[in-house]
Design a protein around this motif. Structure first.
Motif, mmCIF file in Angstrom:
data_model
loop_
_atom_site.group_PDB
_atom_site.id
_atom_site.type_symbol
_atom_site.label_atom_id
_atom_site.label_comp_id
_atom_site.label_asym_id
_atom_site.label_seq_id
_atom_site.Cartn_x
_atom_site.Cartn_y
_atom_site.Cartn_z
ATOM 1 N N THR A 66 0.834 -1.199 0.000
ATOM 2 C CA THR A 66 0.000 0.000 0.000
ATOM 3 C C THR A 66 0.866 1.246 0.000
ATOM 4 O OG1 THR A 66 -1.746 -1.147 1.205
ATOM 5 C CG2 THR A 66 -1.805 1.254 1.233
ATOM 6 N N ALA A 67 0.533 2.159 -0.883
ATOM 7 C CA ALA A 67 1.229 3.445 -0.951
ATOM 8 C C ALA A 67 0.230 4.544 -0.595
ATOM 9 C CB ALA A 67 1.797 3.672 -2.343
ATOM 10 N N GLU A 68 0.739 5.606 0.012
ATOM 11 C CA GLU A 68 -0.089 6.766 0.333
ATOM 12 C C GLU A 68 0.608 8.016 -0.175
ATOM 13 O OE1 GLU A 68 -2.414 7.117 4.078
ATOM 14 O OE2 GLU A 68 -1.094 8.853 4.446
ATOM 15 N N THR A 69 -0.126 8.854 -0.880
ATOM 16 C CA THR A 69 0.433 10.097 -1.378
ATOM 17 C C THR A 69 -0.491 11.249 -1.014
ATOM 18 O OG1 THR A 69 -0.650 9.937 -3.542
ATOM 19 C CG2 THR A 69 1.539 8.956 -3.343
ATOM 20 N N LYS A 70 0.097 12.409 -0.829
ATOM 21 C CA LYS A 70 -0.665 13.630 -0.580
ATOM 22 C C LYS A 70 -0.324 14.612 -1.685
ATOM 23 C CE LYS A 70 -1.558 17.149 2.940
ATOM 24 N NZ LYS A 70 -1.206 17.633 4.299
ATOM 25 N N ASN A 71 -1.358 15.121 -2.365
ATOM 26 C CA ASN A 71 -1.089 15.991 -3.499
ATOM 27 C C ASN A 71 -2.258 16.925 -3.776
ATOM 28 O OD1 ASN A 71 -2.987 14.435 -5.101
ATOM 29 N ND2 ASN A 71 -1.383 12.877 -5.231
ATOM 30 N N ASP A 72 -2.019 17.826 -4.707
ATOM 31 C CA ASP A 72 -3.040 18.732 -5.207
ATOM 32 C C ASP A 72 -3.490 18.235 -6.576
ATOM 33 O OD1 ASP A 72 -2.304 20.238 -2.969
ATOM 34 O OD2 ASP A 72 -0.931 21.488 -4.134
ATOM 35 N N ILE A 73 -4.761 18.424 -6.887
ATOM 36 C CA ILE A 73 -5.271 18.000 -8.188
ATOM 37 C C ILE A 73 -5.849 19.213 -8.913
ATOM 38 C CG2 ILE A 73 -5.641 15.590 -7.599
ATOM 39 C CD1 ILE A 73 -8.539 16.208 -6.995
ATOM 40 N N GLY A 150 -6.860 5.919 -11.674
ATOM 41 C CA GLY A 150 -5.517 6.455 -11.755
ATOM 42 C C GLY A 150 -5.451 7.796 -11.042
ATOM 43 N N VAL A 151 -4.304 8.115 -10.489
ATOM 44 C CA VAL A 151 -4.070 9.441 -9.912
ATOM 45 C C VAL A 151 -2.691 9.898 -10.390
ATOM 46 C CG1 VAL A 151 -3.821 10.816 -7.814
ATOM 47 C CG2 VAL A 151 -5.525 8.979 -7.900
ATOM 48 N N PHE A 152 -2.715 10.866 -11.293
ATOM 49 C CA PHE A 152 -1.491 11.415 -11.877
ATOM 50 C C PHE A 152 -1.524 12.933 -11.654
ATOM 51 C CE2 PHE A 152 -3.023 7.739 -14.250
ATOM 52 C CZ PHE A 152 -1.990 6.843 -13.981
ATOM 53 N N PRO A 153 -1.186 13.378 -10.442
ATOM 54 C CA PRO A 153 -1.466 14.756 -10.031
ATOM 55 C C PRO A 153 -0.668 15.815 -10.779
ATOM 56 C CG PRO A 153 -0.123 13.648 -8.387
ATOM 57 C CD PRO A 153 -0.547 12.596 -9.366
ATOM 58 N N HIS A 154 0.405 15.426 -11.446
ATOM 59 C CA HIS A 154 1.191 16.410 -12.186
ATOM 60 C C HIS A 154 0.586 16.717 -13.562
ATOM 61 C CE1 HIS A 154 2.619 12.456 -13.370
ATOM 62 N NE2 HIS A 154 3.148 12.981 -14.448
ATOM 63 N N MET A 185 -2.673 16.313 -25.795
ATOM 64 C CA MET A 185 -2.179 14.939 -25.688
ATOM 65 C C MET A 185 -1.469 14.683 -24.361
ATOM 66 S SD MET A 185 -2.961 12.878 -28.214
ATOM 67 C CE MET A 185 -1.687 11.668 -28.590
ATOM 68 N N ARG A 186 -0.858 15.702 -23.752
ATOM 69 C CA ARG A 186 -0.170 15.476 -22.475
ATOM 70 C C ARG A 186 -0.941 16.067 -21.310
ATOM 71 N NH1 ARG A 186 4.558 17.274 -19.336
ATOM 72 N NH2 ARG A 186 4.953 15.532 -17.928
ATOM 73 N N GLY A 187 -1.272 17.353 -21.357
ATOM 74 C CA GLY A 187 -2.094 17.943 -20.313
ATOM 75 C C GLY A 187 -1.341 18.375 -19.070
ATOM 76 N N ASP A 188 -0.251 19.112 -19.253
ATOM 77 C CA ASP A 188 0.516 19.631 -18.114
ATOM 78 C C ASP A 188 -0.143 20.923 -17.643
ATOM 79 O OD1 ASP A 188 2.336 20.884 -16.401
ATOM 80 O OD2 ASP A 188 4.081 20.323 -17.579
ATOM 81 N N PRO A 189 -0.695 20.943 -16.411
ATOM 82 C CA PRO A 189 -1.385 22.162 -15.952
ATOM 83 C C PRO A 189 -0.451 23.349 -15.791
ATOM 84 C CG PRO A 189 -1.246 20.546 -14.177
ATOM 85 C CD PRO A 189 -0.773 19.859 -15.418
#
Length: 198
Positions: A66-73, A150-154, A185-189
């Motif tokens: 199990t992994a845990e991450t904290k991030n902004d979306i 999926g969670v890809f916060p970047h 195609m990539r979506g970098d905020p």
């Protein structure tokens, strides 16, 4: 669509251009929300350019560390939600178990109702990338992607596909559902990559 009243705050560089911070968790998706009453009927297929294709049950997913991450979306529609805590499996662990081939450069995420999202392999296996089954200590709700998203916060949050059913490793970059409809195609905020012309 009502997201609650957004508030603009100075978050010391945490909020990308043209985004508003909200404490709500908006629900946006294409198609229907699937409700799983019998988890024995759910599985995740991992295939494509791999040496070890897998068909994983939900119990198999939970057996990974199990992994845990904290991030902004950050959603392409303009809202950002800060300090999310996710629990799940590192995407990198799935890729390593499947033994992704050298020629693989991209990933296609397959979800319910034929929905897809694409991303470079490097984004999929980033340290912050997760296949999540819980958010803020609670199992995901169906509206937010139960049993697995999926969670890809970047990247913009449309890349964080809900209701995952397949992970396909490919040599070429194939546009997903939203990309076929004009999204980047990539979506970098941080680069404001919302649409193909950005």
């Amino acid at each position: 669509m009502f997201f609650g009243k957004p508030k603009q705050t100075d978050q010391s560089g945490r909020v990308p251009p043209n985004q508003n911070v909200t404490t709500k968790f908006p629900v946006l998706h294409a198609g229907n929300v699937p409700y799983y009453k019998d988890m024995t009927k759910w599985n995740l297929q991992v295939y494509g350019l791999v040496d070890e294709p897998m068909l994983l049950s939900f119990n198999d997913i939970k057996a990974f560390p199990t992994a845990e991450t904290k991030n902004d979306i950050h959603c392409v529609t303009g809202w950002s939600r800060l300090d999310n805590v996710w629990q799940g499996v590192r995407a990198k662990d799935i890729a390593e178990k499947a033994q992704v081939k050298k020629e693989a450069g991209f990933v296609i995420l397959h979800a319910e109702e034929g929905w897809t999202a694409n991303l470079p392999l490097a984004d999929f296996i980033a340290e912050t990338s997760l296949l999540a089954y819980a958010h803020n200590g609670e199992p995901l709700t169906p509206e937010h992607g139960f049993p697995l998203r999926g969670v890809f916060p970047h990247l913009y949050f449309w890349k964080s596909a809900k209701w995952l059913r397949g992970i396909q490793f490919t040599k070429e970059n194939h546009p997903g559902f939203w990309e076929q409809n004009g999204y980047h195609m990539r979506g970098d905020p941080w680069q404001n990559q919302r649409f193909q012309w950005d």
